[in-house]
Motif scaffolding. Structure first.
Motif, PDB file in Angstrom:
ATOM      1  N   LYS A  19      -1.389 -14.707  11.379  1.00 53.17           N
ATOM      2  CA  LYS A  19      -0.279 -13.908  10.896  1.00 53.17           C
ATOM      3  C   LYS A  19       1.002 -14.356  11.566  1.00 53.17           C
ATOM      4  CE  LYS A  19       0.910  -9.788  12.446  1.00 53.17           C
ATOM      5  NZ  LYS A  19       0.878  -8.343  12.790  1.00 53.17           N
ATOM      6  N   ALA A  20       2.054 -14.458  10.766  1.00 50.89           N
ATOM      7  CA  ALA A  20       3.385 -14.769  11.279  1.00 50.89           C
ATOM      8  C   ALA A  20       4.248 -13.528  11.091  1.00 50.89           C
ATOM      9  CB  ALA A  20       3.995 -15.949  10.528  1.00 50.89           C
ATOM     10  N   ARG A  21       5.011 -13.177  12.131  1.00 49.43           N
ATOM     11  CA  ARG A  21       5.844 -11.978  12.052  1.00 49.43           C
ATOM     12  C   ARG A  21       7.204 -12.214  12.687  1.00 49.43           C
ATOM     13  NH1 ARG A  21       7.475  -7.894  15.134  1.00 49.43           N
ATOM     14  NH2 ARG A  21       6.245  -8.602  16.917  1.00 49.43           N
ATOM     15  N   LEU A  22       8.238 -11.811  11.955  1.00 52.12           N
ATOM     16  CA  LEU A  22       9.598 -11.796  12.469  1.00 52.12           C
ATOM     17  C   LEU A  22      10.234 -10.534  11.926  1.00 52.12           C
ATOM     18  CD1 LEU A  22      12.085 -12.973  13.859  1.00 52.12           C
ATOM     19  CD2 LEU A  22      12.546 -14.285  11.791  1.00 52.12           C
ATOM     20  N   ALA A  23      10.407  -9.565  12.794  1.00 45.48           N
ATOM     21  CA  ALA A  23      10.937  -8.249  12.384  1.00 45.48           C
ATOM     22  C   ALA A  23      10.069  -7.718  11.249  1.00 45.48           C
ATOM     23  CB  ALA A  23      12.391  -8.364  12.003  1.00 45.48           C
ATOM     24  N   TRP A  24      10.658  -7.463  10.068  1.00 45.29           N
ATOM     25  CA  TRP A  24       9.879  -6.889   8.967  1.00 45.29           C
ATOM     26  C   TRP A  24       9.225  -7.939   8.083  1.00 45.29           C
ATOM     27  CZ3 TRP A  24      15.129  -6.637   9.661  1.00 45.29           C
ATOM     28  CH2 TRP A  24      15.904  -7.439   8.827  1.00 45.29           C
ATOM     29  N   SER A  25       9.427  -9.189   8.382  1.00 43.95           N
ATOM     30  CA  SER A  25       8.811 -10.264   7.598  1.00 43.95           C
ATOM     31  C   SER A  25       7.447 -10.590   8.184  1.00 43.95           C
ATOM     32  CB  SER A  25       9.699 -11.506   7.617  1.00 43.95           C
ATOM     33  OG  SER A  25      10.920 -11.256   6.966  1.00 43.95           O
ATOM     34  N   VAL A  26       6.416 -10.392   7.376  1.00 50.12           N
ATOM     35  CA  VAL A  26       5.045 -10.626   7.822  1.00 50.12           C
ATOM     36  C   VAL A  26       4.330 -11.464   6.770  1.00 50.12           C
ATOM     37  CG1 VAL A  26       2.836  -9.584   8.438  1.00 50.12           C
ATOM     38  CG2 VAL A  26       4.978  -8.460   9.086  1.00 50.12           C
ATOM     39  N   TYR A  27       3.666 -12.508   7.240  1.00 48.86           N
ATOM     40  CA  TYR A  27       2.909 -13.373   6.337  1.00 48.86           C
ATOM     41  C   TYR A  27       1.510 -13.581   6.904  1.00 48.86           C
ATOM     42  CZ  TYR A  27       7.627 -14.400   4.691  1.00 48.86           C
ATOM     43  OH  TYR A  27       8.907 -14.296   4.208  1.00 48.86           O
ATOM     44  N   TRP A  28       0.560 -13.653   5.979  1.00 47.08           N
ATOM     45  CA  TRP A  28      -0.849 -13.846   6.347  1.00 47.08           C
ATOM     46  C   TRP A  28      -1.403 -15.100   5.698  1.00 47.08           C
ATOM     47  CZ3 TRP A  28      -3.679 -10.701   9.596  1.00 47.08           C
ATOM     48  CH2 TRP A  28      -3.142  -9.448   9.914  1.00 47.08           C
ATOM     49  N   GLY A  29      -2.331 -15.725   6.398  1.00 47.28           N
ATOM     50  CA  GLY A  29      -3.099 -16.796   5.794  1.00 47.28           C
ATOM     51  C   GLY A  29      -4.290 -16.243   5.039  1.00 47.28           C
ATOM     52  N   GLN A  30      -5.045 -17.138   4.426  1.00 47.82           N
ATOM     53  CA  GLN A  30      -6.189 -16.729   3.619  1.00 47.82           C
ATOM     54  C   GLN A  30      -7.463 -16.552   4.445  1.00 47.82           C
ATOM     55  OE1 GLN A  30      -6.146 -15.897   0.235  1.00 47.82           O
ATOM     56  NE2 GLN A  30      -3.969 -15.919   0.750  1.00 47.82           N
ATOM     57  N   GLY A  31      -7.449 -17.074   5.654  1.00 47.87           N
ATOM     58  CA  GLY A  31      -8.596 -16.894   6.530  1.00 47.87           C
ATOM     59  C   GLY A  31      -9.541 -18.077   6.548  1.00 47.87           C
ATOM     60  N   THR A  32     -10.261 -18.187   7.653  1.00 48.75           N
ATOM     61  CA  THR A  32     -11.293 -19.204   7.793  1.00 48.75           C
ATOM     62  C   THR A  32     -12.525 -18.554   8.410  1.00 48.75           C
ATOM     63  OG1 THR A  32     -11.791 -21.416   8.676  1.00 48.75           O
ATOM     64  CG2 THR A  32     -10.473 -19.989  10.078  1.00 48.75           C
ATOM     65  N   GLN A  33     -13.681 -18.892   7.866  1.00 43.94           N
ATOM     66  CA  GLN A  33     -14.923 -18.255   8.293  1.00 43.94           C
ATOM     67  C   GLN A  33     -15.445 -18.907   9.562  1.00 43.94           C
ATOM     68  OE1 GLN A  33     -16.888 -15.604   6.860  1.00 43.94           O
ATOM     69  NE2 GLN A  33     -17.974 -15.835   8.817  1.00 43.94           N
ATOM     70  N   VAL A  34     -15.781 -18.081  10.533  1.00 45.16           N
ATOM     71  CA  VAL A  34     -16.457 -18.535  11.744  1.00 45.16           C
ATOM     72  C   VAL A  34     -17.804 -17.828  11.816  1.00 45.16           C
ATOM     73  CG1 VAL A  34     -16.451 -18.539  14.264  1.00 45.16           C
ATOM     74  CG2 VAL A  34     -14.340 -19.039  12.997  1.00 45.16           C
ATOM     75  N   THR A  35     -18.856 -18.608  11.918  1.00 44.46           N
ATOM     76  CA  THR A  35     -20.204 -18.048  12.018  1.00 44.46           C
ATOM     77  C   THR A  35     -20.852 -18.563  13.296  1.00 44.46           C
ATOM     78  OG1 THR A  35     -20.427 -17.984   9.617  1.00 44.46           O
ATOM     79  CG2 THR A  35     -22.452 -17.828  10.906  1.00 44.46           C
ATOM     80  N   VAL A  36     -21.257 -17.643  14.138  1.00 40.18           N
ATOM     81  CA  VAL A  36     -21.909 -17.992  15.399  1.00 40.18           C
ATOM     82  C   VAL A  36     -23.391 -17.648  15.273  1.00 40.18           C
ATOM     83  CG1 VAL A  36     -21.964 -17.701  17.894  1.00 40.18           C
ATOM     84  CG2 VAL A  36     -19.794 -17.478  16.642  1.00 40.18           C
ATOM     85  N   SER A  37     -24.196 -18.680  15.244  1.00 38.74           N
ATOM     86  CA  SER A  37     -25.624 -18.470  15.030  1.00 38.74           C
ATOM     87  C   SER A  37     -26.398 -19.685  15.515  1.00 38.74           C
ATOM     88  CB  SER A  37     -25.911 -18.237  13.547  1.00 38.74           C
ATOM     89  OG  SER A  37     -27.304 -18.144  13.315  1.00 38.74           O
ATOM     90  N   SER A  38     -27.603 -19.430  15.981  1.00 33.87           N
ATOM     91  CA  SER A  38     -28.471 -20.534  16.380  1.00 33.87           C
ATOM     92  C   SER A  38     -29.374 -20.935  15.234  1.00 33.87           C
ATOM     93  CB  SER A  38     -29.291 -20.136  17.611  1.00 33.87           C
ATOM     94  OG  SER A  38     -30.012 -18.946  17.348  1.00 33.87           O
TER      95      SER A  38
END
Length: 116
Positions: free
Chosen positions: A97-116
């Motif tokens: 997330k990027a934020r400057l005062a009232w301006s906020v932007y989000w990315g789409q995300g990336t999956q992290v899976t922790v498993s053996s």
């Protein structure tokens, strides 16, 4: 057009490491505070870490302190999240997330899976 693109997610074994990147475009990156959030299935999105626009101050959620490190390279318009000693409970979609005062932007995300 502002765009935040996360990368670096994937499958990692418990105890392993992963580095996430967030490449920003369309904004004055060096003016924006950056944060990483995560959302696990069935849970609310939670703050992982944040960093000021200059990178001189960082903040972490208690459960991530000592294991995760947030950083940024303003010359490359990129924020990073270094994840060490990962645990199965770190499995989630990670968003920047990027934020400057009232301006906020989000990315789409990336999956992290922790498993053996």
């Amino acid at each position: 057009q502002v765009e935040l693109v996360e990368s670096g997610g994937g499958l990692v074994q418990p105890g392993g490491s992963l580095r996430l990147s967030c490449l920003a475009s369309g904004l004055a990156f060096s003016r924006y505070a950056m944060s990483w959030y995560r959302q696990a299935p069935g849970k609310e999105r939670e703050l992982v870490a944040s960093i000021t626009n200059t990178g001189d101050s960082t903040n972490y959620a208690d459960s991530m302190k000592g294991r995760f490190t947030i950083s940024r390279d303003n010359a490359k318009n990129t924020a990073y999240l270094q994840m060490n000693s990962v645990k199965p409970e770190d499995t989630a979609v990670y968003f920047c997330k990027a934020r400057l005062a009232w301006s906020v932007y989000w990315g789409q995300g990336t999956q992290v899976t922790v498993s053996s």
